[in-house]
Enzyme design. Structure first.
Site, PDB file in Angstrom:
ATOM      1  N   HIS A  25       0.929  -1.121  -0.095  1.00 28.25           N
ATOM      2  CA  HIS A  25       0.010  -0.020   0.239  1.00 28.25           C
ATOM      3  C   HIS A  25       1.031   1.305  -0.086  1.00 28.25           C
ATOM      4  O   HIS A  25       0.477   2.543   0.582  1.00 28.25           O
ATOM      5  CB  HIS A  25      -1.105  -0.088   1.107  1.00 28.25           C
ATOM      6  CG  HIS A  25      -0.589  -0.056   2.645  1.00 28.25           C
ATOM      7  ND1 HIS A  25      -0.392  -1.078   3.142  1.00 28.25           N
ATOM      8  CD2 HIS A  25      -0.093   1.054   3.269  1.00 28.25           C
ATOM      9  CE1 HIS A  25      -0.045  -0.948   4.531  1.00 28.25           C
ATOM     10  NE2 HIS A  25       0.007   0.496   4.353  1.00 28.25           N
ATOM     11  N   PHE A  29       7.299  19.247   2.481  1.00 24.37           N
ATOM     12  CA  PHE A  29       7.178  17.809   2.480  1.00 24.37           C
ATOM     13  C   PHE A  29       8.501  17.058   2.623  1.00 24.37           C
ATOM     14  O   PHE A  29       9.106  17.025   1.384  1.00 24.37           O
ATOM     15  CB  PHE A  29       6.346  17.542   0.969  1.00 24.37           C
ATOM     16  CG  PHE A  29       6.014  16.225   0.868  1.00 24.37           C
ATOM     17  CD1 PHE A  29       5.157  15.695   1.450  1.00 24.37           C
ATOM     18  CD2 PHE A  29       6.740  15.616  -0.395  1.00 24.37           C
ATOM     19  CE1 PHE A  29       4.643  14.298   1.132  1.00 24.37           C
ATOM     20  CE2 PHE A  29       6.286  14.228  -0.595  1.00 24.37           C
ATOM     21  CZ  PHE A  29       5.310  13.585   0.196  1.00 24.37           C
TER      22      PHE A  29
HETATM   23  N1  INI Z   1       4.272   4.380   7.164  1.00 27.30           N
HETATM   24  C1  INI Z   1       5.511   5.016   6.522  1.00 27.30           C
HETATM   25  O1  INI Z   1       5.609   6.278   7.399  1.00 27.30           O
HETATM   26  N2  INI Z   1       6.149   4.302   5.924  1.00 27.30           N
HETATM   27  C2  INI Z   1       5.945   3.123   5.204  1.00 27.30           C
HETATM   28  O2  INI Z   1       6.699   2.696   4.374  1.00 27.30           O
HETATM   29  C3  INI Z   1       4.772   2.593   5.589  1.00 27.30           C
HETATM   30  N3  INI Z   1       4.367   1.043   5.129  1.00 27.30           N
HETATM   31  O3  INI Z   1       5.293   0.406   4.671  1.00 27.30           O
HETATM   32  O4  INI Z   1       3.451   0.942   5.463  1.00 27.30           O
HETATM   33  C4  INI Z   1       3.806   3.095   6.488  1.00 27.30           C
HETATM   34  N4  INI Z   1       2.924   2.494   6.918  1.00 27.30           N
HETATM   35  C5  INI Z   1       2.065   3.010   8.245  1.00 27.30           C
HETATM   36  C6  INI Z   1       0.987   4.126   7.927  1.00 27.30           C
HETATM   37  O5  INI Z   1       1.706   5.313   7.618  1.00 27.30           O
HETATM   38  C7  INI Z   1       0.172   4.379   8.963  1.00 27.30           C
HETATM   39  O6  INI Z   1       0.960   4.813  10.003  1.00 27.30           O
HETATM   40  C8  INI Z   1      -0.734   3.058   9.506  1.00 27.30           C
HETATM   41  O7  INI Z   1      -1.415   2.370   8.277  1.00 27.30           O
HETATM   42  C9  INI Z   1      -1.945   3.589  10.534  1.00 27.30           C
HETATM   43  O8  INI Z   1      -2.638   4.295  10.128  1.00 27.30           O
END
Ligand code: INI
Length: 146
Positions: free
Chosen positions: A81, A106
């Site tokens: 995702h 950003f």
């Molecule tokens: N969040 C990130 O900052 N980097 C990532 O690579 C990542 N991946 O790999 O999924 C990621 N997922 C967490 C997302 O940002 C949310 O914290 C989570 O879905 C809860 O809302």
């Protein structure tokens, strides 16, 4: 005299912590008080890049800051995702910035793999430094034009 808020994601904190240290080093070398007791800088940690917009929005609404810096690292190899997280983080941050009139940098790395992220977080170049410079420029510019 700029007041800087930093919102940083804990996900991939091997990378984001390096971006933060580059950022703080740059702000300090440009005269911002980055000590614990400073009222020129606040740092808010969030779980991941997806949460950067909502906390940026809260900080922006306080009216205390001249500029915000968001820091995150989204690595394509790690997640199916990737596109969702990147799109929500980037669109969310852009819309908070426009709606509140506060410049928000950003500083979310979007890379294909960890090696590329490491290269941008210090092995070759620490983009945290660049994000801080861009924050100083935008914070000053917005003060000048508003
Ligand atoms: N969040 C990130 O900052 N980097 C990532 O690579 C990542 N991946 O790999 O999924 C990621 N997922 C967490 C997302 O940002 C949310 O914290 C989570 O879905 C809860 O809302």
């Amino acid at each position: 005299s700029l007041k800087v808020g930093i919102v940083i994601a804990r996900f991939n904190d091997l990378i984001t912590a390096k971006l933060l240290s580059g950022c703080i080093d740059c702000l300090s070398r440009h005269g911002i008080d980055v000590t614990e007791s400073s009222n020129q800088i606040d740092i808010a940690w969030v779980p991941g890049a997806f949460e950067l917009p909502i906390v940026s929005q809260e900080l922006a609404r306080k009216g205390k800051y001249d500029v915000l810096i968001t820091l995150g690292a989204v690595i394509r190899g790690d997640t199916p995702h990737f596109d969702v997280v990147v799109a929500e983080a980037s669109k969310g941050i852009a819309s908070v910035s426009r709606e509140t009139g506060l410049p928000i940098i950003f500083g979310v790395l979007t890379t294909d793999n960890m090696q590329q992220a490491l290269e941008r977080a210090g092995i070759k170049n620490n983009l945290g430094w660049s994000y801080a410079l861009q924050a100083l420029e935008m914070g000053s510019l917005m003060k000048a034009v508003s």
